[in-house]
Design a protein around this motif. Structure first.
Motif, short mmCIF file in Angstrom:
data_model
loop_
_atom_site.label_atom_id
_atom_site.label_comp_id
_atom_site.label_asym_id
_atom_site.label_seq_id
_atom_site.Cartn_x
_atom_site.Cartn_y
_atom_site.Cartn_z
N ARG A 145 -25.81 12.90 -12.94
CA ARG A 145 -25.88 14.33 -13.06
C ARG A 145 -25.80 14.50 -14.71
NH1 ARG A 145 -27.70 17.93 -10.21
NH2 ARG A 145 -26.16 19.51 -11.04
N TRP A 149 -35.28 14.79 -16.43
CA TRP A 149 -34.23 15.05 -15.38
C TRP A 149 -34.83 14.99 -14.06
CZ3 TRP A 149 -36.43 20.14 -17.54
CH2 TRP A 149 -37.08 20.94 -16.58
N THR A 177 -32.57 13.07 -11.14
CA THR A 177 -32.36 13.75 -9.75
C THR A 177 -32.59 12.79 -8.47
OG1 THR A 177 -32.84 15.97 -10.72
CG2 THR A 177 -33.06 15.74 -8.39
N ILE A 187 -18.00 17.87 -11.94
CA ILE A 187 -19.27 17.29 -11.86
C ILE A 187 -20.57 18.28 -12.15
CG2 ILE A 187 -19.68 17.10 -9.56
CD1 ILE A 187 -20.82 14.40 -9.92
N SER A 188 -20.15 19.47 -11.42
CA SER A 188 -21.09 20.61 -11.45
C SER A 188 -20.86 21.49 -12.71
CB SER A 188 -21.13 21.39 -10.46
OG SER A 188 -19.86 21.92 -10.19
N PHE A 208 -21.50 18.01 -16.75
CA PHE A 208 -22.89 18.57 -16.71
C PHE A 208 -23.28 19.21 -18.10
CE2 PHE A 208 -26.38 21.43 -16.04
CZ PHE A 208 -27.56 20.71 -15.57
N LEU A 253 -26.72 20.09 -5.81
CA LEU A 253 -25.52 19.80 -5.76
C LEU A 253 -24.21 20.64 -5.18
CD1 LEU A 253 -23.48 17.03 -6.50
CD2 LEU A 253 -22.82 18.35 -8.46
N VAL A 261 -29.04 14.16 -15.67
CA VAL A 261 -30.19 15.48 -15.23
C VAL A 261 -29.72 16.51 -16.44
CG1 VAL A 261 -29.88 17.27 -13.97
CG2 VAL A 261 -29.87 14.96 -12.94
N CYS A 316 -29.45 10.65 -8.43
CA CYS A 316 -28.47 11.39 -7.62
C CYS A 316 -28.55 11.24 -6.23
CB CYS A 316 -28.49 12.85 -8.00
SG CYS A 316 -28.19 13.62 -9.65
N ARG A 358 -30.64 21.37 -10.46
CA ARG A 358 -29.02 21.60 -10.80
C ARG A 358 -28.25 22.20 -9.68
NH1 ARG A 358 -28.56 26.06 -15.49
NH2 ARG A 358 -30.38 24.76 -16.18
#
Length: 437
Positions: free
Chosen positions: A114, A94, A98, A58-59, A63, A37, A117, A101, A34
């Motif tokens: 993401r 997840w 990743t 995005i974070s 998410f 990023l 994830v 990503c 997580r």
């Protein structure tokens, strides 16, 4: 795999220390995936040409949309099947995402990866909470959950040290691919070595069940949801945790970018010094908080609320000083103190919620707790900071990100107020129980 009884030959016995160690390692990978990023934000921004606002989305919100809401059906499913099976399957999902990503060629592909994830990580923490609760008895659970909650500290520190060091030499994509591959292998190991504990195996007595909710077996979905949202104690714990996470995720998802942009750090320095801050500060806070809360709760259940309220009151002035600090050495020293006291809420809220509900409700209750606190904190905190940074910068502020981080301060006060409210309610409940006795 998920629905099986999970009694295959050769699986390790449910030794508490082994189970806790495995779950903690999975949580380390969960948080490492997580946090990559945010740790690699600057090289990703440079490569894919994305703004602070896009990074915050995005974070944060993108998410959290999957992470928070998928956790509810996953929790309901895990309460009815194998929690260990759900955990191992989630870890595989997840981890594969990743890897994706690290292969993203543009912002859209990174957003999709993401989100997946987040979908996978939704099945990581709630089953683990329930497994730990059915492995450790009351009076030891907060300490066990405190050790489990070392996962974010170790994962974030490892992500900084590993991700920044590898990215500096090989680019930002390789850390995603390597960590994802490790997670896929770990998912298989969990499935083969961890046994499913019996629900309620460590309980002594227990809370009075809500109307319509059985004390044993498979708790129905909607009655459990209604019980949670109508239970003032559970909701205050969730909202107080959410307000706290608005600060912790708002800061955490932009801390590396802030230290590099405003304090003059480079990736090599981040890999060493910021990683140590996370390990010592956050990790120390998790260990200390679990033991302090267990000690306080033996005297009164109000410890579940007083401990986080006091710790946040201590953290707030150090947070303001961290944002103000003129250079990164002083900033990191102040941030260490902030990290120690910012995370008392987590073990307290999780232990309280797990104690308040019945064995068959624990995964779903944990998922509901995560839904509320993570949608507020993880979903809105980074999104707020990213857009605030872009807005202040557009107004001519040369330190837009720094100003945006200052705007998180009122949420400390909101969180403290909610935990004090919770303490008052717990005190009333304890007095009522003494009168009835």
């Amino acid at each position: 795999m998920v629905a099986a009884g999970h009694t295959q030959p050769g699986a390790s016995a449910a030794r508490p220390s082994f189970v806790l160690g495995m779950l903690c390692f999975v949580y380390i990978l969960n948080f490492l995936d997580r946090q990559l990023l945010s740790i690699l934000a600057k090289p990703i921004q440079d490569s894919l040409q994305i703004t602070d606002g896009q990074l915050g989305l995005i974070s944060g919100l993108y998410f959290a949309m999957f992470y928070c809401f998928i956790a509810i059906p996953v929790g309901w499913f895990a309460d009815r099947t194998s929690r260990v099976g759900v955990l191992s399957a989630a870890c595989a999902i997840w981890s594969g995402a990743t890897v994706a990503c690290g292969m993203a060629a543009n912002y859209t592909q990174l957003v999709v990866a993401r989100m997946v994830v987040g979908f996978g990580e939704a099945g990581g923490v709630p089953p683990s909470y329930a497994i730990i609760t059915d492995t450790y008895p009351p009076g030891k659970r907060a300490a066990a959950l405190g050790i489990f909650n070392l996962g974010p500290a170790i994962g974030a520190a490892a992500g900084v040290a590993f991700g920044a060091a590898i990215a500096e030499r090989f680019g930002w994509r390789i850390p995603f691919i390597a960590v994802g591959a490790i997670g896929i292998v770990t998912a298989l190991v969990v499935w083969l070595t961890v046994r499913e504990p019996k629900r309620g195996a460590t309980d002594v007595g227990g809370p009075v069940p809500a109307a319509g909710v059985p004390t044993e077996g498979k708790a129905p979905f909607w009655p459990t949801v209604r019980m949670f949202v109508s239970h003032p104690t559970l909701m205050l714990a969730a909202l107080g945790s959410g307000a706290t996470q608005f600060v912790t995720y708002g800061l955490g998802n932009f801390a590396v970018l802030f230290l590099m942009r405003e304090k003059g750090m480079v990736l090599g320095e981040v890999a060493i010094w910021y990683a140590l801050v996370l390990l010592v500060g956050m990790g120390g806070g998790m260990i200390v908080s679990g033991r302090v809360i267990d000690r306080m709760v033996r005297k009164s259940r109000t410890g579940y609320a007083i401990a986080p309220a006091l710790s946040l009151a201590v953290a707030m002035p150090f947070y303001l000083a961290f944002v103000w600090a003129p250079g990164w050495p002083l900033a990191l020293a102040l941030l260490t103190v902030v990290m120690i006291f910012n995370y008392f809420y987590l073990s307290a809220s999780v232990a309280l919620v797990q104690d308040e509900v019945q064995p068959g409700q624990r995964v779903l209750a944990g998922a509901l707790l995560l839904l509320i606190m993570n949608f507020i904190g993880l979903g809105l905190g980074p999104t707020w900071v990213g857009f605030a940074s872009d807005w202040f910068t557009a107004q001519g502020d040369l330190h837009g990100l720094q100003t945006a981080l200052y705007t998180l301060t009122p949420f400390y006060l909101i969180a403290i107020g909610l935990f004090l409210w919770l303490a008052r309610r717990l005190r009333r409940e304890d007095i009522g129980q003494e009168i009835r006795a």
